[in-house]
Motif scaffolding. Structure first.
Motif, PDB file in Angstrom:
ATOM      1  N   ARG A 194       0.627  -1.503  -0.030  1.00  0.00           N
ATOM      2  CA  ARG A 194      -0.195   0.293   0.067  1.00  0.00           C
ATOM      3  C   ARG A 194       1.066   1.019  -0.006  1.00  0.00           C
ATOM      4  O   ARG A 194       0.242   2.539  -0.382  1.00  0.00           O
ATOM      5  N   ALA A 195       2.002   0.902   0.434  1.00  0.00           N
ATOM      6  CA  ALA A 195       2.777   2.348   0.257  1.00  0.00           C
ATOM      7  C   ALA A 195       3.719   3.242  -1.254  1.00  0.00           C
ATOM      8  O   ALA A 195       3.446   2.681  -1.808  1.00  0.00           O
ATOM      9  N   PRO A 196       3.440   4.399  -1.366  1.00  0.00           N
ATOM     10  CA  PRO A 196       3.683   4.671  -2.478  1.00  0.00           C
ATOM     11  C   PRO A 196       5.393   4.676  -2.765  1.00  0.00           C
ATOM     12  O   PRO A 196       6.162   3.353  -2.195  1.00  0.00           O
ATOM     13  N   LEU A 197       4.936   3.583  -4.222  1.00  0.00           N
ATOM     14  CA  LEU A 197       5.984   2.973  -4.861  1.00  0.00           C
ATOM     15  C   LEU A 197       6.646   3.728  -6.293  1.00  0.00           C
ATOM     16  O   LEU A 197       6.014   4.595  -7.091  1.00  0.00           O
ATOM     17  N   PHE A 198       8.079   3.703  -5.764  1.00  0.00           N
ATOM     18  CA  PHE A 198       9.003   4.071  -7.539  1.00  0.00           C
ATOM     19  C   PHE A 198       9.018   2.839  -7.829  1.00  0.00           C
ATOM     20  O   PHE A 198       9.644   1.233  -7.101  1.00  0.00           O
ATOM     21  N   VAL A 199       9.200   2.558  -9.343  1.00  0.00           N
ATOM     22  CA  VAL A 199       9.483   1.565  -9.536  1.00  0.00           C
ATOM     23  C   VAL A 199      10.802   1.859 -11.329  1.00  0.00           C
ATOM     24  O   VAL A 199       9.846   2.314 -11.694  1.00  0.00           O
ATOM     25  N   GLY A 200      12.174   0.888 -10.958  1.00  0.00           N
ATOM     26  CA  GLY A 200      12.505   1.927 -12.107  1.00  0.00           C
ATOM     27  C   GLY A 200      13.173   0.147 -12.787  1.00  0.00           C
ATOM     28  O   GLY A 200      13.586  -0.698 -11.959  1.00  0.00           O
ATOM     29  N   HIS A 201      13.526   0.733 -13.861  1.00  0.00           N
ATOM     30  CA  HIS A 201      14.251  -0.654 -14.409  1.00  0.00           C
ATOM     31  C   HIS A 201      14.962   0.320 -15.577  1.00  0.00           C
ATOM     32  O   HIS A 201      14.427   1.121 -16.529  1.00  0.00           O
ATOM     33  N   THR A 207      18.595  -9.121 -17.456  1.00  0.00           N
ATOM     34  CA  THR A 207      18.078 -10.405 -15.958  1.00  0.00           C
ATOM     35  C   THR A 207      17.053 -10.190 -15.813  1.00  0.00           C
ATOM     36  O   THR A 207      16.906 -11.371 -15.352  1.00  0.00           O
ATOM     37  N   ALA A 208      16.241  -9.518 -15.450  1.00  0.00           N
ATOM     38  CA  ALA A 208      14.861  -9.266 -15.297  1.00  0.00           C
ATOM     39  C   ALA A 208      14.000  -8.635 -16.622  1.00  0.00           C
ATOM     40  O   ALA A 208      14.623  -6.564 -17.360  1.00  0.00           O
ATOM     41  N   SER A 209      13.363  -8.774 -17.263  1.00  0.00           N
ATOM     42  CA  SER A 209      12.120  -7.840 -17.953  1.00  0.00           C
ATOM     43  C   SER A 209      11.841  -7.135 -17.438  1.00  0.00           C
ATOM     44  O   SER A 209      11.043  -6.877 -17.134  1.00  0.00           O
ATOM     45  N   PRO A 210      11.862  -5.511 -18.592  1.00  0.00           N
ATOM     46  CA  PRO A 210      11.280  -4.694 -18.239  1.00  0.00           C
ATOM     47  C   PRO A 210      10.139  -4.717 -17.634  1.00  0.00           C
ATOM     48  O   PRO A 210       9.464  -3.701 -17.391  1.00  0.00           O
ATOM     49  N   GLU A 211       8.555  -6.096 -18.608  1.00  0.00           N
ATOM     50  CA  GLU A 211       7.562  -6.248 -18.384  1.00  0.00           C
ATOM     51  C   GLU A 211       7.655  -6.204 -17.026  1.00  0.00           C
ATOM     52  O   GLU A 211       6.626  -6.110 -16.395  1.00  0.00           O
ATOM     53  N   ASP A 212       8.390  -7.066 -16.264  1.00  0.00           N
ATOM     54  CA  ASP A 212       8.011  -7.167 -15.357  1.00  0.00           C
ATOM     55  C   ASP A 212       7.820  -5.672 -14.028  1.00  0.00           C
ATOM     56  O   ASP A 212       6.913  -5.597 -12.954  1.00  0.00           O
ATOM     57  N   ALA A 213       8.369  -4.744 -14.526  1.00  0.00           N
ATOM     58  CA  ALA A 213       8.533  -3.308 -14.143  1.00  0.00           C
ATOM     59  C   ALA A 213       6.948  -2.805 -13.856  1.00  0.00           C
ATOM     60  O   ALA A 213       5.894  -2.460 -13.606  1.00  0.00           O
ATOM     61  N   VAL A 214       5.888  -3.108 -15.331  1.00  0.00           N
ATOM     62  CA  VAL A 214       4.497  -3.048 -15.405  1.00  0.00           C
ATOM     63  C   VAL A 214       4.003  -3.935 -14.786  1.00  0.00           C
ATOM     64  O   VAL A 214       2.790  -3.437 -13.811  1.00  0.00           O
ATOM     65  N   ALA A 215       4.741  -5.277 -14.878  1.00  0.00           N
ATOM     66  CA  ALA A 215       3.432  -5.998 -13.653  1.00  0.00           C
ATOM     67  C   ALA A 215       2.758  -5.544 -11.780  1.00  0.00           C
ATOM     68  O   ALA A 215       2.366  -5.587 -11.703  1.00  0.00           O
ATOM     69  N   ILE A 216       4.570  -4.945 -12.021  1.00  0.00           N
ATOM     70  CA  ILE A 216       4.904  -4.663 -10.400  1.00  0.00           C
ATOM     71  C   ILE A 216       3.321  -3.132 -10.375  1.00  0.00           C
ATOM     72  O   ILE A 216       2.750  -3.288  -9.374  1.00  0.00           O
ATOM     73  N   ALA A 217       3.723  -2.556 -11.184  1.00  0.00           N
ATOM     74  CA  ALA A 217       2.964  -1.406 -10.900  1.00  0.00           C
ATOM     75  C   ALA A 217       1.301  -1.002 -11.046  1.00  0.00           C
ATOM     76  O   ALA A 217       0.897  -0.504 -10.501  1.00  0.00           O
ATOM     77  N   ALA A 218       1.381  -2.410 -12.038  1.00  0.00           N
ATOM     78  CA  ALA A 218      -0.146  -2.976 -11.765  1.00  0.00           C
ATOM     79  C   ALA A 218      -1.151  -3.564 -10.918  1.00  0.00           C
ATOM     80  O   ALA A 218      -1.947  -3.293 -10.321  1.00  0.00           O
ATOM     81  N   GLY A 219      -0.106  -4.777 -10.370  1.00  0.00           N
ATOM     82  CA  GLY A 219      -0.062  -5.653  -9.521  1.00  0.00           C
ATOM     83  C   GLY A 219      -0.511  -5.072  -7.876  1.00  0.00           C
ATOM     84  O   GLY A 219      -0.721  -5.986  -7.235  1.00  0.00           O
ATOM     85  N   VAL A 220       0.669  -3.540  -7.677  1.00  0.00           N
ATOM     86  CA  VAL A 220       0.397  -2.945  -5.875  1.00  0.00           C
ATOM     87  C   VAL A 220      -1.204  -2.614  -5.773  1.00  0.00           C
ATOM     88  O   VAL A 220      -1.689  -2.598  -7.179  1.00  0.00           O
ATOM     89  N   GLY A 221      -1.553  -2.669  -4.545  1.00  0.00           N
ATOM     90  CA  GLY A 221      -2.625  -1.829  -4.078  1.00  0.00           C
ATOM     91  C   GLY A 221      -2.439  -0.207  -3.893  1.00  0.00           C
ATOM     92  O   GLY A 221      -3.272   0.146  -3.329  1.00  0.00           O
ATOM     93  N   SER A 222      -1.128   0.434  -4.478  1.00  0.00           N
ATOM     94  CA  SER A 222      -0.632   1.355  -3.576  1.00  0.00           C
ATOM     95  C   SER A 222      -1.216   2.407  -4.090  1.00  0.00           C
ATOM     96  O   SER A 222      -1.435   2.277  -5.514  1.00  0.00           O
ATOM     97  N   ALA A 223      -1.932   3.162  -4.168  1.00  0.00           N
ATOM     98  CA  ALA A 223      -2.746   4.771  -4.706  1.00  0.00           C
ATOM     99  C   ALA A 223      -2.119   5.327  -5.332  1.00  0.00           C
ATOM    100  O   ALA A 223      -2.230   6.018  -6.376  1.00  0.00           O
TER     101      ALA A 223
END
Length: 262
Positions: A194-201, A207-223
């Motif tokens: 729920r915390a405010p979240l910054f997602v960088g990629h 090593t990790a797909s940049p699409e993972d950042a999109v999935a994290i941003a879309a999946g969290v409950g942060s406002a």
């Protein structure tokens, strides 16, 4: 920064310059490095935060900074226990605690953010999900060839930064398997963040797909979620070409949620 300081892989606990008349402790930030990495790879972000008045602490995760065989004996529960303890210590001494995580450190930061109430969190280069083929290769390969050399060193676009980057040169597949198990846990926990979240990629991340950042941003409950892509960097963005830009972005984002800044 001197060349010696530039390759300092040790844990750090950095305090801001003392403020005249300031009685309350500054906000604190727990900075968590990645798998086979060291606190060095999150230190540039920490230093930018210290310049903005934060205390920044970067522990060395269990098994790291040691021979790869020792890392292979660690479970992801060991890494979680470490960061939970570090977070609890900071929370006991500071009114506000923030969390920054790089790669594996980002997965651990997301678990913390699902269990606690950081003032804000930032995650960078988080491997949320591997392909089915990669997961199978890790699961089977750890019994066949337990250690794999890291191809071309760390996943960093800047050749000079890659050459000086410290860390374990071998990847224990047992550790990669623990990371896969942690990925599954984090995917289930994302709605609880729920915390405010910054997602960088890094856009060049292998090593990790940049699409993972999109999935994290879309999946969290942060406002409030900010997702940012760094065009000239690979996996370890904090020490890559766009490292200064990332450090400024994270420091600016956290600055918005400081109680004293309101």
């Amino acid at each position: 920064m001197s060349e010696a300081a530039a390759v300092d892989a040790s844990p750090f606990d950095l305090a801001p310059a003392e403020r005249a008349g300031a009685g309350d402790p500054p906000p604190a930030v727990l900075c968590i490095h990645g798998l086979t990495g060291t606190p060095y790879e999150v230190r540039p972000v920490a230093e930018a935060l210290v310049a903005r008045g934060f205390r920044a602490r970067g522990p060395l995760l269990p098994g790291h900074g040691r021979p790869a065989e020792e890392l292979a004996r660690c479970a992801y529960a060991d890494w979680l226990e470490c960061v939970r303890s570090e977070y609890a210590q900071l929370a006991a001494a500071h009114g506000q605690v923030f969390v920054v995580g790089m790669s594996l450190g980002g997965l651990l930061a997301l678990v913390l953010a699902s269990e606690t109430t950081p003032s804000a969190a930032a995650v960078v280069g988080v491997p949320l999900r591997f392909t089915a083929g990669r997961v199978l290769a890790i699961a089977v390969g750890r019994f066949v060839k337990p250690m794999l050399p890291k191809r071309d060193g760390s996943d960093i676009a800047d050749p000079a930064a890659r050459a000086r980057h410290p860390g374990t040169k071998m990847m224990p597949l047992a550790s990669a398997h623990e990371l896969v198990k942690l990925q599954k846990r984090v995917r289930a926990l994302l709605p609880r963040v729920r915390a405010p979240l910054f997602v960088g990629h890094g856009a060049l991340d292998r090593t990790a797909s940049p699409e993972d950042a999109v999935a994290i941003a879309a999946g969290v409950g942060s406002a409030e979620v900010v997702e940012r892509r760094y065009a000239h960097s690979a996996h370890v963005v904090p020490v890559d070409v766009d490292g200064p830009a990332l450090a400024r972005d994270v420091a600016g984002f956290f600055g918005r949620f400081r109680e004293s800044a309101r």
